[in-house]
Enzyme design. Structure first.
Site, PDB file in Angstrom:
ATOM      1  N   ASN A 166       0.859  -1.182   0.000  1.00 24.34           N
ATOM      2  CA  ASN A 166       0.000   0.000   0.000  1.00 24.34           C
ATOM      3  C   ASN A 166       0.895   1.232   0.000  1.00 24.34           C
ATOM      4  OD1 ASN A 166      -2.081   1.848   0.225  1.00 24.34           O
ATOM      5  ND2 ASN A 166      -2.180   1.675   2.458  1.00 24.34           N
ATOM      6  N   CYS A 177      15.199   6.384   3.551  1.00 26.16           N
ATOM      7  CA  CYS A 177      14.281   5.501   4.284  1.00 26.16           C
ATOM      8  C   CYS A 177      15.162   4.566   5.110  1.00 26.16           C
ATOM      9  CB  CYS A 177      13.350   4.753   3.329  1.00 26.16           C
ATOM     10  SG  CYS A 177      14.176   3.881   1.975  1.00 26.16           S
TER      11      CYS A 177
END
Length: 208
Positions: free
Chosen positions: A118, A143
């Site tokens: 998602n 990240c």
């Protein structure tokens, strides 16, 4: 002065004086050995974070920086960091950001794995707005590993720069390597950039 006889073709002998020049001895310079590079936990070494790379003028990407990378990040003169993980920033990193006057933008994107993926499009758009603001430069996007979430943000930026999809995917795969995800590439392919204004001039359109 040295006297020498020179005999000509008619057996006539002439006496000439030859000046003797003492050989000059050039003193040998003693070079000092280069100073030893100290390695006491990386404090004196500039070590880039995992998957570090230049994206464009004033924009960098990487995996999660650790304390060994702080001196390298200081050399970049960062003004902003975009952090794409939902977990709180570690205390050591938060202290580094604060002490160096770096603004932290956190956009928490879950590190989902296929097939349960998602990718929040709205969050990617908000992150891109920060990336496109030159007042935030120099800026680092990271990240955890610098592969998927960072790769998606950079890939969408490349679409804004009018890169062809094959070049966008090539760059993404270069960092993701064996961990490349079809879902990430599908997301970048369908990402609509029409709602964004044209990138600033520093983002020269690269039709690669």
């Amino acid at each position: 002065m040295k006297v020498a006889e020179v005999r000509g073709g008619d057996d006539m002998c002439r006496t000439i004086e030859v000046a003797m020049v003492e050989p000059q001895v050039t003193p040998v310079m003693k070079l000092s050995p280069p100073p030893a590079v100290e390695d006491d936990g990386g404090e004196d070494l500039h070590i880039p974070p995992l998957n570090f790379s230049l994206v464009d003028n004033g924009i960098f990407r990487s995996g999660f920086p650790n304390t060994a990378n702080f001196s390298f990040l200081q050399s970049l003169g960062l003004r902003s960091i975009i952090y794409l993980c939902p977990e709180p920033y570690p205390e050591t990193n938060a202290h580094f950001v604060k002490s160096n006057g770096i603004r932290l933008f956190q956009f928490g994107i879950e590190g989902c794995k296929e097939p349960f993926v998602n990718i929040p499009e709205d969050t990617i758009r908000e992150a891109l707005k920060v990336v496109l603001d030159v007042k935030n430069y120099p800026l680092l996007i990271h990240c955890n590993r610098g592969k998927h979430r960072t790769g998606c943000v950079v890939g969408c930026l490349r679409k804004l720069q009018r890169w062809c999809l094959s070049s966008v995917f090539d760059e993404y795969q270069r960092f993701a390597a064996a961990k490349a995800r079809i879902s990430d590439q599908r997301f970048m392919e369908l990402f609509d950039v029409s709602s964004f204004n044209h990138p600033p001039m520093s983002f020269s359109c690269s039709k690669r």
